[in-house]
Design an enzyme around this catalytic site. Structure first.
Site, PDB file in Angstrom:
ATOM      1  N   TYR A 172       0.836  -1.209   0.000  1.00  0.00           N
ATOM      2  CA  TYR A 172       0.000   0.000   0.000  1.00  0.00           C
ATOM      3  C   TYR A 172       0.870   1.258   0.000  1.00  0.00           C
ATOM      4  O   TYR A 172       0.663   2.177  -0.790  1.00  0.00           O
ATOM      5  CB  TYR A 172      -0.916  -0.035   1.231  1.00  0.00           C
ATOM      6  CG  TYR A 172      -1.942   1.084   1.253  1.00  0.00           C
ATOM      7  CD1 TYR A 172      -3.091   0.997   0.473  1.00  0.00           C
ATOM      8  CD2 TYR A 172      -1.765   2.212   2.046  1.00  0.00           C
ATOM      9  CE1 TYR A 172      -4.036   2.016   0.493  1.00  0.00           C
ATOM     10  CE2 TYR A 172      -2.701   3.229   2.067  1.00  0.00           C
ATOM     11  CZ  TYR A 172      -3.838   3.121   1.288  1.00  0.00           C
ATOM     12  OH  TYR A 172      -4.768   4.137   1.297  1.00  0.00           O
ATOM     13  N   LYS A 176       1.151   4.083  -2.986  1.00  0.00           N
ATOM     14  CA  LYS A 176       0.735   5.482  -2.813  1.00  0.00           C
ATOM     15  C   LYS A 176       1.900   6.445  -3.055  1.00  0.00           C
ATOM     16  O   LYS A 176       1.691   7.547  -3.550  1.00  0.00           O
ATOM     17  CB  LYS A 176       0.117   5.677  -1.427  1.00  0.00           C
ATOM     18  CG  LYS A 176      -1.206   4.910  -1.233  1.00  0.00           C
ATOM     19  CD  LYS A 176      -2.269   5.316  -2.244  1.00  0.00           C
ATOM     20  CE  LYS A 176      -3.632   4.679  -1.955  1.00  0.00           C
ATOM     21  NZ  LYS A 176      -4.664   5.064  -2.942  1.00  0.00           N
TER      22      LYS A 176
HETATM   23  N1  LIG Z   1      -9.891   5.672   4.426  1.00  0.00           N
HETATM   24  C1  LIG Z   1      -8.651   6.128   4.666  1.00  0.00           C
HETATM   25  O1  LIG Z   1      -8.237   6.346   5.824  1.00  0.00           O
HETATM   26  C2  LIG Z   1      -7.720   6.434   3.512  1.00  0.00           C
HETATM   27  C3  LIG Z   1      -6.540   7.122   3.792  1.00  0.00           C
HETATM   28  C4  LIG Z   1      -5.689   7.461   2.766  1.00  0.00           C
HETATM   29  C5  LIG Z   1      -6.020   7.131   1.460  1.00  0.00           C
HETATM   30  N2  LIG Z   1      -7.165   6.453   1.192  1.00  0.00           N
HETATM   31  C6  LIG Z   1      -7.455   6.168  -0.218  1.00  0.00           C
HETATM   32  O2  LIG Z   1      -8.662   6.809  -0.575  1.00  0.00           O
HETATM   33  C7  LIG Z   1      -9.314   6.079  -1.623  1.00  0.00           C
HETATM   34  C8  LIG Z   1     -10.761   5.828  -1.234  1.00  0.00           C
HETATM   35  O3  LIG Z   1     -10.771   5.010  -0.065  1.00  0.00           O
HETATM   36  P1  LIG Z   1     -12.026   4.849   0.912  1.00  0.00           P
HETATM   37  O4  LIG Z   1     -11.499   4.916   2.282  1.00  0.00           O
HETATM   38  O5  LIG Z   1     -13.139   5.730   0.482  1.00  0.00           O
HETATM   39  O6  LIG Z   1     -12.353   3.301   0.634  1.00  0.00           O
HETATM   40  P2  LIG Z   1     -13.682   2.479   0.385  1.00  0.00           P
HETATM   41  O7  LIG Z   1     -13.291   1.064   0.579  1.00  0.00           O
HETATM   42  O8  LIG Z   1     -14.826   3.037   1.148  1.00  0.00           O
HETATM   43  O9  LIG Z   1     -13.955   2.754  -1.169  1.00  0.00           O
HETATM   44  C9  LIG Z   1     -13.104   2.268  -2.156  1.00  0.00           C
HETATM   45  C10 LIG Z   1     -13.946   1.883  -3.370  1.00  0.00           C
HETATM   46  O10 LIG Z   1     -13.052   1.391  -4.384  1.00  0.00           O
HETATM   47  C11 LIG Z   1     -13.685   0.290  -5.015  1.00  0.00           C
HETATM   48  N3  LIG Z   1     -12.702  -0.574  -5.631  1.00  0.00           N
HETATM   49  C12 LIG Z   1     -11.785  -1.374  -5.029  1.00  0.00           C
HETATM   50  N4  LIG Z   1     -11.101  -2.044  -5.958  1.00  0.00           N
HETATM   51  C13 LIG Z   1     -11.562  -1.661  -7.169  1.00  0.00           C
HETATM   52  C14 LIG Z   1     -11.244  -2.014  -8.498  1.00  0.00           C
HETATM   53  N5  LIG Z   1     -10.317  -2.929  -8.794  1.00  0.00           N
HETATM   54  N6  LIG Z   1     -11.927  -1.405  -9.503  1.00  0.00           N
HETATM   55  C15 LIG Z   1     -12.887  -0.490  -9.226  1.00  0.00           C
HETATM   56  N7  LIG Z   1     -13.246  -0.137  -7.985  1.00  0.00           N
HETATM   57  C16 LIG Z   1     -12.589  -0.723  -6.974  1.00  0.00           C
HETATM   58  C17 LIG Z   1     -14.439  -0.408  -3.903  1.00  0.00           C
HETATM   59  O11 LIG Z   1     -15.468  -1.242  -4.422  1.00  0.00           O
HETATM   60  C18 LIG Z   1     -14.959   0.760  -3.094  1.00  0.00           C
HETATM   61  O12 LIG Z   1     -16.251   1.151  -3.541  1.00  0.00           O
HETATM   62  C19 LIG Z   1      -8.484   4.814  -1.814  1.00  0.00           C
HETATM   63  O13 LIG Z   1      -7.622   5.008  -2.915  1.00  0.00           O
HETATM   64  C20 LIG Z   1      -7.682   4.712  -0.530  1.00  0.00           C
HETATM   65  O14 LIG Z   1      -6.473   4.017  -0.702  1.00  0.00           O
HETATM   66  C21 LIG Z   1      -8.014   6.095   2.195  1.00  0.00           C
END
Ligand SMILES: NC(=O)c1ccc[n+]([C@@H]2O[C@H](COP(=O)([O-])OP(=O)(O)OC[C@H]3O[C@@H](n4cnc5c(N)ncnc54)[C@H](O)[C@@H]3O)[C@@H](O)[C@H]2O)c1
Length: 268
Positions: A172, A176
């Protein structure tokens, strides 16, 4: 926030992607294309977005898509262009988190590959397909003062894990960091042709992702209470605000940036 055009949002079915869809609708976008693996959740986000738009011509299209499949990504982006005629904003939010028990020495190749294929390759495939469309279109005009804005604006989801190391998040963290590198190099390629490409770096945000496994829940608790100066997790809508800012006319001189939205996590 001056987002009168058409947006494509990957990961639009959940968490921060879902909140971005709602904010584009509320802030006056002409249309939103929601792309995600989870087709049934996309339909409920579509309804939520439609209920928030004041624009009588507002359109929402949904496509079930695995962003790590480049052929499918190209097809879906073609379909979106057919539906909307152009793409003004891309939000690359699809992503997966993974903790490798024991860290890099014990990480399995299949887990490494899966995370890189979705978080990095998927972001690249969508950026590439959309940038080709954006480079050929006229710049959008501001809904507020009519001035020409960009031909297109792309926001990639990186993370504080794109700027710092995080234990046992081998794949991860690597993915990133790479998303920030992709953002910077692509932003240079097209800065003079009217494309703006930025990244957002969320800290710990309360979404289904951070509630997905016991290891992630434990890390989330520790990192918010001990390591985040604001002492709480972020809300998905707080990230969506940053994405709408970076997409729209209020950020017209910002490109190649990696904006942290992290409650102070990276200030030390
Ligand atoms: N939640 C956190 O604390 C956090 C922190 C830093 C970065 N992020 C990043 O933010 C972004 C959104 O995360 P979130 O927390 O809203 O997560 P989440 O799990 O709520 O949403 C992620 C979405 O991506 C979709 N997804 C996963 N694999 C996929 C694929 N192969 N093709 C299409 N869709 C796919 C999932 O179905 C889901 O709807 C991600 O890139 C995550 O890495 C999250």
């Amino acid at each position: 926030m001056d987002v009168p055009g058409y947006a494509v949002i990957t990961g639009g079915a959940s968490g921060m992607g879902r909140e971005c869809a709602k904010k584009f609708a509320f802030d006056g976008a002409a249309g939103v294309a929601l792309l995600d693996l989870n087709a049934s959740a996309l339909e409920s986000v579509k309804k939520e977005a439609e209920s928030l738009s004041q624009n009588k011509d507002f359109k929402v299209v949904t496509h079930q898509l695995d962003v790590s499949n480049e052929t499918e990504v190209n097809k879906v982006i073609d379909n979106v262009v057919q539906a909307f005629g152009r793409i003004d904003y891309v939000v690359n939010a699809a992503g997966v988190a993974f903790k490798h028990e024991g860290g890099a020495a014990f990480a399995e190749t299949k887990d490494w590959k899966r995370v890189l294929e979705i978080n990095l390759d998927g972001t690249f495939y969508v950026l590439r397909a959309a940038a080709k469309v954006m480079l050929k279109q006229d710049p959008i005009k501001s809904a507020i003062d009519g001035r020409e804005l960009q031909r297109g604006s792309i926001v990639n989801f990186a993370s504080v894990a794109g700027l710092t190391g995080i234990p046992t998040s081998t794949a991860y963290t690597a993915s990133k960091h790479a998303v920030i590198g992709l953002t910077r190099t692509a932003s240079e390629d097209y800065a003079r042709q009217g494309l703006r490409i930025n990244a957002v770096c969320p800290g710990y945000i309360d979404t289904p992702m951070t509630r997905s496994t016991p290891l992630i829940i434990k890390a989330m608790e520790e990192r918010t209470k001990v390591w985040t100066p604001m002492g709480r997790a972020g809300k998905p809508e707080e990230l969506a605000d940053a994405v709408i800012f970076l997409s729209g006319g209020r950020s017209s001189f910002i490109t190649g940036s990696a904006m942290v939205v992290d409650g102070g996590y990276t200030e030390r």
